[in-house]
Each structure stands twice: as C-alpha cells, then as structure tokens.
Write an enzyme that holds these catalytic residues in place. Structure first.
Site, PDB file in Angstrom:
ATOM      1  N   HIS A   1     157.784 106.015 -20.962  1.00  0.00           N
ATOM      2  CA  HIS A   1     157.098 107.028 -21.848  1.00  0.00           C
ATOM      3  C   HIS A   1     158.130 108.339 -21.965  1.00  0.00           C
ATOM      4  O   HIS A   1     157.829 109.385 -22.367  1.00  0.00           O
ATOM      5  CB  HIS A   1     155.743 107.719 -21.069  1.00  0.00           C
ATOM      6  CG  HIS A   1     154.904 106.450 -21.271  1.00  0.00           C
ATOM      7  ND1 HIS A   1     154.438 105.911 -22.435  1.00  0.00           N
ATOM      8  CD2 HIS A   1     153.952 105.834 -20.247  1.00  0.00           C
ATOM      9  CE1 HIS A   1     153.479 104.975 -22.327  1.00  0.00           C
ATOM     10  NE2 HIS A   1     153.114 104.988 -21.112  1.00  0.00           N
ATOM     11  N   ASP A  49     154.454  96.249 -20.896  1.00  0.00           N
ATOM     12  CA  ASP A  49     153.413  97.067 -20.407  1.00  0.00           C
ATOM     13  C   ASP A  49     152.308  97.310 -21.440  1.00  0.00           C
ATOM     14  O   ASP A  49     152.528  97.147 -22.603  1.00  0.00           O
ATOM     15  CB  ASP A  49     154.122  98.615 -19.981  1.00  0.00           C
ATOM     16  CG  ASP A  49     153.330  99.455 -19.295  1.00  0.00           C
ATOM     17  OD1 ASP A  49     153.553  99.498 -18.059  1.00  0.00           O
ATOM     18  OD2 ASP A  49     152.481 100.130 -19.874  1.00  0.00           O
ATOM     19  N   HIS A  91     150.974  99.960 -22.243  1.00  0.00           N
ATOM     20  CA  HIS A  91     151.206 100.980 -22.984  1.00  0.00           C
ATOM     21  C   HIS A  91     152.500 100.762 -23.978  1.00  0.00           C
ATOM     22  O   HIS A  91     153.249 100.254 -23.352  1.00  0.00           O
ATOM     23  CB  HIS A  91     151.417 102.363 -22.125  1.00  0.00           C
ATOM     24  CG  HIS A  91     149.922 102.545 -21.359  1.00  0.00           C
ATOM     25  ND1 HIS A  91     149.905 102.051 -19.980  1.00  0.00           N
ATOM     26  CD2 HIS A  91     148.880 103.069 -21.634  1.00  0.00           C
ATOM     27  CE1 HIS A  91     148.804 102.432 -19.673  1.00  0.00           C
ATOM     28  NE2 HIS A  91     148.232 102.938 -20.220  1.00  0.00           N
TER      29      HIS A  91
HETATM   30 ZN   LIG Z   1     151.389 101.258 -18.812  1.00  0.00          ZN
END
Ligand SMILES: [Zn+2]
Length: 308
Positions: A127, A164, A166
């Site tokens: 991220h 992942d 996300h």
């Molecule tokens: Zn994640």
C-alpha cells in the site's frame, strides 16, 4: 540450490499498538510453523540487511522517506501516519530491514546463490505510495526490489504477482509508467483501499473479486487472466506480494482461500518463472492476520517455492 528465508529481529521491534493486527507476533507465528512443519532446517536462513536509502529513493520521494525517518517518537510513544498506520521508535530500522531483505534477495537470486527467496519481514509494503506511507506500510518493498532489478541489475522485464486480499495500490502506482514491469493481482472488491480499478493493459491485470470468493473462482481467474498475461510478457524475474489475508480464517479479509490455494498459485508462478526467468522469484510478506492461518499458509507457499 535452496530457498532462502530473509528476516531480522528488528522487524519484530516495530509495532503500532497492542490492538493492532499487523503485529510482531505474525513473524513469530511464521517461524513457529516452519519449525512445526519440519521444513525450517531445509531452508537457508539469511539476515535481512539494512536497505540503502538510495535504493528506497528509486521508488519513494524524499518526503515519503522523511516521514518515516524524521518522526520517530520517544520510547513508549507512537507517531500517527494515518488512522491505522503509525511509527514507534524502531519503525525506521524495521522498514530498512524489510526493503533491504527484498533487495538482498534479488541480488542473491540473480547471482545464482539461491533458487528463490521468501522475505519474512514487516512492515509490509504494497500500500505504500511513492509519495507517502499508508495502510500498515512504510516503504514498498516489492516495488523497490523490482526497480532495483531493472535499473541496477539490468533485467529487461519483471513481473509482480500480488495475491493479498487488498489491492496493491502502492505497487500499481509505482509501476504505472514502467513498461518493463507487469503487475497481475486479484483483490476483494469493493474493499480497502477503495481506489479505482484501472482497466487491464499489457502491463497490468487487475482482477477484482467479490467478498466470499473461494479457491475455485480464484484458480479459474489465475488460469484465465494471470497466466496468459505472464506468458505474453515473459518476465526475467518475478516478485510476489505474498499476503495471506484472503484466507478463510482471516477476519480482516472476506474471502475463502485455504493453504492448498496458496500452494497452487505458487506452483503456477513457479512454472512461469522456470520458463522465462531461470526460476527467479522473490516473495515478500504483505498481509495475513490470523496467526495460525498465516503460519500454515506461509508453510504451503514456502514448500512450493522450495519444492519440498
Ligand atoms: Zn492485505
């Protein structure tokens, strides 16, 4: 040649509060399960070095680096970066170890010292935007290593595989204008980080999946979407953003993968790497918050990498 595990005790000294799911115990859970599965002594254990700031700066702005380096709090205190991301006094050191592991593993794989590597490090990275840390992440370990492989080691093409739960928004942003890098990922959608799903291109395959998706759907999407793109791109090295929060026991994610799905996905990536990349793979830990499921999933992933 063996599979290496890169880690460092500094990665367990960074923590963001006793309530926080991205916790030091995650690395202990992985270490425990590798021993429990009787594969620990078949792996080559390597200490993660500190990254050079120069290597981080290939992917991050001076301001992004300064946010982590220049705001370290006093002992017992935290410096908030966003609602669920903060620094403690050890965060800079841990972030340097995490990025350093990815770069060192890249060198060792390209130099033929090891077959492939798993970096059991934290903070995670996918991220982290080029301009700022976010979402439990300080520096984008995989993007830093991918750019190192291209710029310093002179590889012509690299791929990033992100499984992942996300979306790896930071990696996508880092590689947006890099035609020498392909990113393939799936992610629960809609879900954190709630960014726009950019359309597929020859360098990007985004596979949004609904909450509740299980291994059968994900495996079909890997066959239909990821593998054709990877075969067309012919990467000379593959980086894996290995998050295990799509596991059915993980409460941060809402998907239904199990250990066998992680082993299967890893085998698919291994097949591509064998064909075009002399087997070169560097995998870096991202999410995964149910400690037991995380440890067991890493065992499945590493067993596939090490072919044991
Ligand atoms: Zn994640």
């Amino acid at each position: 040649m063996s599979t290496a595990i890169y880690s460092h005790p500094d990665c367990q000294r960074h923590e963001m509060g006793s309530w926080h799911p991205e916790c030091p115990a995650r690395l202990q859970a992985i270490a425990d399960q590798l021993i429990n599965a009787h594969i620990d002594d078949l792996l080559q254990h390597r200490e993660a070095p500190l990254a050079n700031v120069e290597d981080i700066a290939r992917n991050h702005s001076a301001n992004a680096i300064s946010i982590v380096r220049d705001n370290l709090p006093a002992a017992g205190d935290y410096y908030p970066i966003d609602g669920d991301t903060s620094l403690n006094p050890h965060s800079w050191q841990a972030a340097l170890r995490a990025a350093g592991a990815a770069v060192a593993a890249t060198n060792a794989v390209i130099d033929g010292e090891i077959a492939n590597a798993f970096c059991a490090v934290r903070p995670p990275g996918h991220h982290a935007r080029p301009t700022e840390p976010m979402g439990f992440c300080m520096f984008n370990n995989v993007a830093i290593a991918a750019k190192y492989a291209l710029e310093v080691r002179g590889l012509a093409r690299v791929a990033v595989v992100d499984f992942d739960v996300h979306h790896g928004n930071g990696t996508e942003e880092a590689l947006l204008k890099e035609p020498r890098a392909l990113m393939v990922s799936f992610f629960q959608h809609p879900f954190y980080p709630y960014c726009e799903v950019l359309p597929d291109t020859p360098n990007r395959v985004n596979v949004p999946v609904p909450a509740g998706a299980k291994g059968d759907l994900v495996r079909q999407l890997v066959l239909d979407k990821w593998l054709p793109a990877l075969h067309a791109f012919k990467p000379e090295m593959i980086f894996i953003s290995a998050g295990f929060d799509a596991h059915r026991e993980d409460e941060l994610g809402g998907m239904g993968l199990v250990e066998a799905d992680y082993a299967w996905m890893t085998e698919q990536v291994m097949n591509v790497a064998r064909q075009y990349a002399q087997g070169r793979i560097v995998s870096c830990l991202e999410g995964g918050y149910n400690l037991s499921a995380l440890g067991r999933s890493v065992v499945a992933h590493v067993k596939a990498l090490a072919e044991i």
